[in-house]
Scaffold this active site. Structure first.
Site, PDB file in Angstrom:
ATOM      1  N   GLN A  78     -12.932   1.179   1.697  1.00  0.00           N
ATOM      2  CA  GLN A  78     -12.203   0.573   2.805  1.00  0.00           C
ATOM      3  C   GLN A  78     -11.632   1.656   3.722  1.00  0.00           C
ATOM      4  O   GLN A  78     -10.496   2.097   3.553  1.00  0.00           O
ATOM      5  CB  GLN A  78     -11.092  -0.339   2.295  1.00  0.00           C
ATOM      6  CG  GLN A  78     -10.478  -1.127   3.423  1.00  0.00           C
ATOM      7  CD  GLN A  78      -9.581  -2.239   2.947  1.00  0.00           C
ATOM      8  OE1 GLN A  78      -9.376  -2.458   1.762  1.00  0.00           O
ATOM      9  NE2 GLN A  78      -9.019  -2.952   3.898  1.00  0.00           N
ATOM     10  N   PHE A  79     -12.422   2.059   4.695  1.00  0.00           N
ATOM     11  CA  PHE A  79     -11.992   3.106   5.629  1.00  0.00           C
ATOM     12  C   PHE A  79     -10.781   2.687   6.435  1.00  0.00           C
ATOM     13  O   PHE A  79     -10.029   3.526   6.933  1.00  0.00           O
ATOM     14  CB  PHE A  79     -13.144   3.529   6.550  1.00  0.00           C
ATOM     15  CG  PHE A  79     -13.466   2.539   7.638  1.00  0.00           C
ATOM     16  CD1 PHE A  79     -12.904   2.664   8.891  1.00  0.00           C
ATOM     17  CD2 PHE A  79     -14.337   1.478   7.398  1.00  0.00           C
ATOM     18  CE1 PHE A  79     -13.200   1.757   9.901  1.00  0.00           C
ATOM     19  CE2 PHE A  79     -14.643   0.576   8.392  1.00  0.00           C
ATOM     20  CZ  PHE A  79     -14.065   0.702   9.645  1.00  0.00           C
ATOM     21  N   THR A  80     -10.531   1.380   6.555  1.00  0.00           N
ATOM     22  CA  THR A  80      -9.416   0.912   7.377  1.00  0.00           C
ATOM     23  C   THR A  80      -8.060   1.286   6.784  1.00  0.00           C
ATOM     24  O   THR A  80      -7.036   1.134   7.454  1.00  0.00           O
ATOM     25  CB  THR A  80      -9.480  -0.612   7.599  1.00  0.00           C
ATOM     26  OG1 THR A  80      -9.443  -1.272   6.335  1.00  0.00           O
ATOM     27  CG2 THR A  80     -10.761  -0.986   8.345  1.00  0.00           C
TER      28      THR A  80
END
Length: 148
Positions: A78-80
């Site tokens: 989850q890069f967010t």
């Protein structure tokens, strides 16, 4: 490296309606990687996740680790988690790791968790995923290696 850990009764991840990873009791890990992350960050988070005692014992105290309850891990990239919301209303993700590097580190992280003896299910790096979970507690812990 940033990891959001949720203690779950069960969790799954699907892509285009097809389940690609699922667990019963254990941890859902949302994993974000930065370009500055090294093997030291991986080792730190694997150690913390492996030894974290957040399952209830016979006295209803958070005193048991994942291995003590034969739990499993569902790890989802989850890069967010590296969203920067300081300016404007549209988040910037420039602090997130470059995809090639982040995927390599994410794979190493999951391999280390498996080598520690845990059943590890995953999503698919970079895919649009739908994550379902029953948060047990709720219990949510955040690890940020910038704040060890």
């Amino acid at each position: 490296m940033r990891v959001v850990l949720q203690r779950v009764a069960n969790a799954s991840v699907a892509i285009a309606g097809q389940t690609v990873g699922a667990i019963d009791r254990g941890y859902l890990l949302l994993v974000g990687i930065a370009d500055s992350d090294t093997q030291a960050e991986l080792d730190y988070v694997v150690r913390k996740v492996s030894n974290l005692r957040i399952f209830e014992d016979a006295d209803d105290r958070m005193n048991l680790a994942l291995a003590d309850v034969n739990g499993a891990i569902l790890s989802v990239s989850q890069f967010t988690l590296y969203a920067n919301t300081k300016k404007g209303n549209r988040p910037s993700f420039t602090d997130a790791g470059q995809p090639e590097f982040a995927e390599l580190m994410y794979d190493k992280f999951n391999a280390q968790l498996a080598a520690a003896g845990f059943a590890v299910a995953t999503g698919e790096f970079g895919a649009d995923m739908q994550v379902s979970l029953v948060n047990d507690g709720p219990v949510t812990i955040i690890f940020d290696t910038d704040n060890k």
